[in-house]
Scaffold this motif. Structure first.
Motif, PDB file in Angstrom:
ATOM      1  N   LYS A 117       0.834  -1.209   0.000  1.00  0.00           N
ATOM      2  CA  LYS A 117       0.000   0.000   0.000  1.00  0.00           C
ATOM      3  C   LYS A 117       0.870   1.261   0.000  1.00  0.00           C
ATOM      4  O   LYS A 117       0.507   2.278  -0.594  1.00  0.00           O
ATOM      5  CB  LYS A 117      -0.928  -0.006   1.213  1.00  0.00           C
ATOM      6  N   LEU A 118       2.017   1.179   0.673  1.00  0.00           N
ATOM      7  CA  LEU A 118       2.936   2.316   0.695  1.00  0.00           C
ATOM      8  C   LEU A 118       3.471   2.613  -0.698  1.00  0.00           C
ATOM      9  O   LEU A 118       3.571   3.779  -1.097  1.00  0.00           O
ATOM     10  CB  LEU A 118       4.090   2.021   1.663  1.00  0.00           C
ATOM     11  N   PHE A 119       3.775   1.576  -1.477  1.00  0.00           N
ATOM     12  CA  PHE A 119       4.290   1.805  -2.830  1.00  0.00           C
ATOM     13  C   PHE A 119       3.207   2.386  -3.750  1.00  0.00           C
ATOM     14  O   PHE A 119       3.499   3.230  -4.602  1.00  0.00           O
ATOM     15  CB  PHE A 119       4.869   0.524  -3.408  1.00  0.00           C
ATOM     16  N   TYR A 134     -12.623   6.366  -0.872  1.00  0.00           N
ATOM     17  CA  TYR A 134     -13.310   5.070  -0.855  1.00  0.00           C
ATOM     18  C   TYR A 134     -14.513   5.195   0.074  1.00  0.00           C
ATOM     19  O   TYR A 134     -14.373   5.678   1.211  1.00  0.00           O
ATOM     20  CB  TYR A 134     -12.380   3.959  -0.370  1.00  0.00           C
ATOM     21  N   VAL A 135     -15.662   4.791  -0.399  1.00  0.00           N
ATOM     22  CA  VAL A 135     -16.894   4.858   0.394  1.00  0.00           C
ATOM     23  C   VAL A 135     -17.210   3.473   0.940  1.00  0.00           C
ATOM     24  O   VAL A 135     -17.297   2.502   0.183  1.00  0.00           O
ATOM     25  CB  VAL A 135     -18.072   5.385  -0.455  1.00  0.00           C
ATOM     26  N   CYS A 136     -17.374   3.377   2.249  1.00  0.00           N
ATOM     27  CA  CYS A 136     -17.671   2.090   2.879  1.00  0.00           C
ATOM     28  C   CYS A 136     -19.161   1.764   2.740  1.00  0.00           C
ATOM     29  O   CYS A 136     -20.019   2.613   2.988  1.00  0.00           O
ATOM     30  CB  CYS A 136     -17.289   2.125   4.355  1.00  0.00           C
ATOM     31  N   PHE A 170      -6.519   1.348  -1.808  1.00  0.00           N
ATOM     32  CA  PHE A 170      -5.347   1.306  -2.681  1.00  0.00           C
ATOM     33  C   PHE A 170      -5.425   0.245  -3.770  1.00  0.00           C
ATOM     34  O   PHE A 170      -4.437   0.032  -4.476  1.00  0.00           O
ATOM     35  CB  PHE A 170      -4.089   1.082  -1.827  1.00  0.00           C
ATOM     36  N   GLU A 171      -6.559  -0.421  -3.936  1.00  0.00           N
ATOM     37  CA  GLU A 171      -6.672  -1.402  -5.004  1.00  0.00           C
ATOM     38  C   GLU A 171      -6.378  -0.746  -6.359  1.00  0.00           C
ATOM     39  O   GLU A 171      -7.051   0.203  -6.765  1.00  0.00           O
ATOM     40  CB  GLU A 171      -8.071  -2.012  -5.024  1.00  0.00           C
ATOM     41  N   PRO A 172      -5.346  -1.205  -7.080  1.00  0.00           N
ATOM     42  CA  PRO A 172      -4.960  -0.573  -8.349  1.00  0.00           C
ATOM     43  C   PRO A 172      -6.105  -0.466  -9.353  1.00  0.00           C
ATOM     44  O   PRO A 172      -6.233   0.543 -10.061  1.00  0.00           O
ATOM     45  CB  PRO A 172      -3.841  -1.471  -8.863  1.00  0.00           C
ATOM     46  N   MET A 205       1.850  -6.236  -6.297  1.00  0.00           N
ATOM     47  CA  MET A 205       1.371  -5.412  -5.183  1.00  0.00           C
ATOM     48  C   MET A 205       0.233  -6.123  -4.452  1.00  0.00           C
ATOM     49  O   MET A 205      -0.946  -5.826  -4.619  1.00  0.00           O
ATOM     50  CB  MET A 205       0.913  -4.041  -5.714  1.00  0.00           C
ATOM     51  N   LYS A 206       0.638  -7.092  -3.651  1.00  0.00           N
ATOM     52  CA  LYS A 206      -0.304  -7.868  -2.839  1.00  0.00           C
ATOM     53  C   LYS A 206       0.468  -8.402  -1.637  1.00  0.00           C
ATOM     54  O   LYS A 206       1.703  -8.568  -1.697  1.00  0.00           O
ATOM     55  CB  LYS A 206      -0.928  -8.998  -3.649  1.00  0.00           C
TER      56      LYS A 206
END
Length: 625
Positions: A117-119, A134-136, A170-172, A205-206
């Motif tokens: 997530k940092l990257f 992001y809306v929950c 952060f999902e690409p 990225m996972k």
């Protein structure tokens, strides 16, 4: 020929790092008589063959592993510790290594966990890529993950998503990051192709991606400076989310102050999947990368080993050399006392930047000799001499320590450095990205001499930290509510109390925190400022589109938020501006300054503070009724 033998000790496993089999399995096989039927022998042979070939459990690993960039050269510091904090490995290793051993950080394997997530955050910042909140929702499939993000119906922005480790943000795919754009960006960064090629693969990225600790350090070093500084500021805030006395991060904070900015992670152990494995990765405040890990979640590792982490890292932190520190503080020296300035030989000093040795002669007959290396400037705006100094934030704090206290009292000086920084944030004026303050007993007295090494060390130790929630001040001998007495701090320090304990006792209504914490500030709508900006913006746009290349008005009018304390700032990813007041011309210039940051967010000029300040003054002063 009958009886039993223990088959678990036969032979050596082909892969001793796979858990769940072998010597520790506790299985036994029967040594059967020769007259048994063939099928029983076959079963016996298969059983024993399986046990012989089954790999043994991994030997217990170290309780803590640490890796960071050495300061004196280009090598890496590699440390491992047992549960008692006793060092197992203590090496400085060349990078790249002359050879690799199984226990080196180049051969070891660790999962990325939440570090991915940092990257993504770094890429978003440097690329100025849109990052909608992001809306929950109540979606059952995401309910567990949303617990890290926000409550149902609420939303979360970029900084807070990093602080809370909200992976859904952060999902690409949600952010519209293409694998090609990701690859081109990271492969262009130094060292990625050779030392951290996995970083250029968006699919890596996972959390389960397994890489070497050394390659994580190289990936962190590949981050562009601007993105790294923004991430480091947000990560410092993350460390102080639960920083009350006795909390999990207390030991690390007490030993490191504001010098460590890391993203924690938790995942499964790479060789023992049933065990939790966690740690952190990020930077020291001088920009050097650091990684650590051990058994448990990241927060458990910090709680259990915080003192060991701090002790090991502090060993290689050199005293501040006097290099420029970030931030800007402009000081009007000797604000209340008329003086004249002479250079060597008794000649009056000319206006401009001061280089060399000088003597300030006061009307009272007192003389103060000092030297300047360009950080001081002389002017005579009304015929009277005026010296203005321009310093980095921690340089300013160190100068106040030298003028007001005694930096030899280490813990007391560290506590005072936080109070000095807090007072500056709350009480100083602002011009652009600079604090403006007088050298005065009514404010804070500032040494005109370069700060001592001890004062620099105290200021650097608490870099980026302030007290939030109430006003904060100090006095030499008289304590009161929200005011620390220096003599009391010294007594506490000499009796063995740590700097954070001293602060907590003197400021029980305040929280020690990162001074810049955009993630932790709710938006309290500042209607007056919003109305004022809406009335001025159309006129500004006509001027800016003609004369300021790169300016584009925000897609929607920004939300103006009332800032209760701290430094005004803009959230470029959310289109928000946080300011403290709208009472004076300087307040309006500050609002215009942050609005220009939003308008130039996709242009290199967005980082030219002098240009933005000049235009903010032009817009406000020239368009005033």
């Amino acid at each position: 020929m009958g009886g039993e033998v223990d088959c678990a000790g036969w032979g050596e496993p082909a892969n001793p790092n796979i858990s769940g089999y072998g010597r520790d399995a506790g299985l036994r096989c029967a040594y059967l008589p020769l007259g048994l039927q063939a099928k029983h022998i076959a079963i016996f042979v298969c059983c024993c063959f399986a046990l012989v070939m089954a790999p043994a459990s991994a030997e217990p690993g170290p309780a803590l592993e640490m890796l960071w960039r050495a300061r004196a050269d280009s090598g890496l510091e590699w440390r491992t510790f047992d549960n008692a904090g006793k060092p197992i490995i203590n090496k400085r290793m060349p990078d790249p290594p002359a050879s690799e051993t199984a226990d080196s950080p180049f051969a070891q394997r660790t999962p990325l966990g939440s570090i991915w997530k940092l990257f993504v955050y770094l890429w978003l910042v440097e690329q100025r890529h849109p990052a909608p909140d992001y809306v929950c929702t109540k979606a059952q499939s995401k309910q567990k993950e949303e617990a890290y993000c926000c409550s149902t119906g609420q939303s979360i922005g970029r900084e807070l998503a990093l602080v809370r480790s909200c992976g859904l943000f952060f999902e690409p795919q949600r952010l519209g990051i293409s694998p090609e754009a990701w690859r081109v960006f990271w492969e262009a960064q130094p060292g990625v192709r050779d030392a951290a090629p996995w970083l250029a693969e968006l699919g890596a990225m996972k959390p389960e991606t397994v890489v070497s600790p050394a390659s994580i350090l190289h990936a962190l070093e590949a981050a562009p400076v601007r993105a790294r500084e923004e991430a480091a500021s947000t990560l410092l805030a993350r460390l102080f989310v639960n920083s009350s006395p006795g909390s999990e991060a207390t030991g690390l904070i007490r030993g490191m102050g504001g010098r460590l900015r890391v993203k924690s992670f938790s995942w499964r152990h790479p060789e023992q999947p049933t065990k939790r494995y966690g740690g952190g990765a990020g930077w020291l405040n001088d920009g050097r990368p650091v990684w650590f890990a051990g058994e448990g979640t990241g927060q458990q590792v910090i709680a259990r080993h915080g003192a060991h982490l701090a002790g090991a890292l502090t060993e290689t932190l050199l005293p501040d050399s006097g290099s420029a520190t970030p931030g800007c503080v402009r000081v009007n020296f000797f604000a209340r006392y008329p003086f004249e300035l002479e250079q060597s030989g008794g000649k009056a000093a000319p206006e401009g930047i001061l280089q060399g040795r000088f003597i300030a002669r006061f009307q009272s007959g007192v003389s103060i000799p000092f030297s300047s290396s360009g950080e001081l400037a002389l002017s005579r705006p009304d015929g009277r001499a005026r010296i203005e100094g321009r310093f980095g934030l921690d340089d300013y704090v160190a100068r106040v320590i030298d003028r007001e206290a005694d930096a030899q009292e280490t813990e007391a000086a560290r506590a005072l450095s936080v109070v000095i920084r807090t007072y500056l944030i709350n009480e100083a004026g602002r011009q652009g990205n600079c604090f403006i303050i007088d050298d005065s007993s009514r404010k804070q007295r500032v040494s005109i001499h370069p700060p001592s090494q001890k004062a620099r060390a105290a200021a650097s130790f608490t870099a980026g930290l302030a007290l939030l929630g109430a006003q904060a001040g100090y006095h030499s001998t008289a304590p009161s509510e929200n005011r620390m007495a220096w003599t009391d701090a010294v007594s506490a320090s000499r009796s063995g109390e740590a700097w954070d304990v001293i602060l907590q006792k003197n400021f029980p209504k305040s929280n020690l925190s990162a001074m810049n914490d955009p993630a932790g500030l709710p938006c309290r709508r500042f209607t007056e400022a919003q109305t004022w900006l809406a009335s001025r913006a159309p006129q500004w746009h006509r001027i800016l589109y003609q004369h300021l290349p790169g300016f584009n008005e925000p897609a929607a009018p920004p939300d103006i938020c009332l800032l209760p304390h701290g430094t005004p700032f803009s959230e470029q990813d959310r289109g928000r501006i946080h300011v403290r007041a709208l009472r004076s011309v300087e307040d309006r210039i500050t609002l215009a300054h942050e609005y220009l940051h939003l308008g130039l967010r996709h242009h290199p000029s967005s980082h030219d503070e002098e240009l933005i300040e000049r235009w903010a003054r032009k817009l406000v002063v020239e368009s005033m009724p």
